[in-house]
Design an enzyme around this catalytic site. Sequence first.
Site, PDB file in Angstrom:
ATOM      1  N   TYR A  47      11.124  -8.339   6.444  1.00 49.32           N
ATOM      2  CA  TYR A  47      11.170  -9.465   5.502  1.00 49.32           C
ATOM      3  C   TYR A  47      12.422  -9.385   4.645  1.00 49.32           C
ATOM      4  CZ  TYR A  47       9.226  -6.800   1.458  1.00 49.32           C
ATOM      5  OH  TYR A  47       8.994  -5.914   0.433  1.00 49.32           O
ATOM      6  N   ASP A  59       2.218  -3.353  -7.626  1.00 46.15           N
ATOM      7  CA  ASP A  59       1.868  -2.107  -6.945  1.00 46.15           C
ATOM      8  C   ASP A  59       2.043  -0.918  -7.895  1.00 46.15           C
ATOM      9  OD1 ASP A  59       1.649  -3.742  -4.680  1.00 46.15           O
ATOM     10  OD2 ASP A  59       3.733  -3.334  -4.102  1.00 46.15           O
ATOM     11  N   GLU A  72       0.824  -1.212   0.000  1.00 50.17           N
ATOM     12  CA  GLU A  72       0.000   0.000   0.000  1.00 50.17           C
ATOM     13  C   GLU A  72       0.858   1.262   0.000  1.00 50.17           C
ATOM     14  OE1 GLU A  72      -2.016  -3.490   1.783  1.00 50.17           O
ATOM     15  OE2 GLU A  72      -0.136  -2.452   2.224  1.00 50.17           O
ATOM     16  N   LYS A 129      -4.688  -8.913 -14.331  1.00 48.71           N
ATOM     17  CA  LYS A 129      -3.334  -8.850 -14.872  1.00 48.71           C
ATOM     18  C   LYS A 129      -2.824 -10.265 -15.116  1.00 48.71           C
ATOM     19  CE  LYS A 129      -2.532  -6.927 -11.077  1.00 48.71           C
ATOM     20  NZ  LYS A 129      -1.793  -6.468  -9.870  1.00 48.71           N
ATOM     21  N   TYR A 142       9.059 -12.071   8.612  1.00 48.32           N
ATOM     22  CA  TYR A 142       9.171 -12.097  10.064  1.00 48.32           C
ATOM     23  C   TYR A 142       8.291 -10.959  10.590  1.00 48.32           C
ATOM     24  CZ  TYR A 142      13.034 -15.152   8.950  1.00 48.32           C
ATOM     25  OH  TYR A 142      13.774 -16.200   8.440  1.00 48.32           O
ATOM     26  N   ARG A 143       6.980 -11.219  10.576  1.00 47.99           N
ATOM     27  CA  ARG A 143       6.026 -10.152  10.872  1.00 47.99           C
ATOM     28  C   ARG A 143       5.034 -10.545  11.960  1.00 47.99           C
ATOM     29  NH1 ARG A 143       3.369  -9.841   5.043  1.00 47.99           N
ATOM     30  NH2 ARG A 143       2.821  -7.725   5.701  1.00 47.99           N
ATOM     31  N   GLY A 178       0.475 -11.368 -15.909  1.00 51.42           N
ATOM     32  CA  GLY A 178       1.929 -11.345 -15.998  1.00 51.42           C
ATOM     33  C   GLY A 178       2.457 -10.611 -17.212  1.00 51.42           C
TER      34      GLY A 178
END
Length: 322
Positions: A92, A255, A38, A223, A106-107, A225
């Site tokens: 990460y 994004d 985001e 989408k 690692y969240r 690719g």
Amino acid sequence: MTACDVLAIGETMAMVTPVAGGTLNGRSALVLHPGGAESNVAASLAQFGARTEWASAVGADALGDMILSEVASHGVGTSHVRRDAHAPTGVYFKDPKPDRTDVLYYRAGSAASAMGVDRLDDWTPLKPRLVHVSGITPALSATCEALIEAVVVERVFGDAVVSFDVNHRPQLWAGDAGPVLRKLAAHSDIVFVGRDEAERVWGTTDADSVRAMFPDVRHLVVKDGDVEAVSFTDGGRVAMPSRHVDVVDPVGAGDAFAAGWLMAHLRGETEPDKLSLGHWTAAQVLRAAGDLAPLPDYTDALSAAIHASSPTLTMPAFDRES
């Protein structure tokens, strides 16, 4: 409070990645940057000239300091990001391979995973024209899922357009993500989804079968690719082939595509021009080592995108009875 064009809500972590050509083998130099779907969208939109705000939470730590500083450096407002003294900033690692880039998260227990509907009273005064969220956030915790449902389904931002990028991350979901993501997509005004992830979570086979699942979404962008992107609206179906570029790192391209498409949408451009700017913006990030790339102002970017775009194929409106 001054209204903004776009409010982006979601977690941004500290991203650790090897320098170009390196791997996570203990011998490569590493670089540290923010990484979040985001905030990536918000940063690209801000470079194009949109007034953007990012709402989230980070730890009261050095990694949180770094994220806030770098996101703000792109022109994104960060005053609605909470600093949490009791939970860390997520981290990460990118692990580049010859044929793909793996990501190690690692969240668990991160500051952003504690976000909930209690934050909304702080954010609704922003009165954004458009709110952008993704399917990553509801996977983080029950409170995060409730927050995104309030934004997308309950429409706590009133008349604001709701943009939803499915962004399915299988490793984040303890159970079946399909029903949650389907509900959020069905209630959104704009939906971005990859053809492959739609097949993975909903069993669809192509862009048209995704449209059959979501016939009432006002703007559905599928989408595929390096093949094409297809936009469905009440006015019909528009497909545009993807641009072929030398890829340095694919992470962040989705994004960037969303940011380009959304900026053209905010400016009232045609569907072909929205797809053109989406493809062009994604191409800039595909050529970059990080999740973001330097972008020119909107007028120059749109001109470059239109000049570089492939011919479009416009087909009749989708037949909802078929």
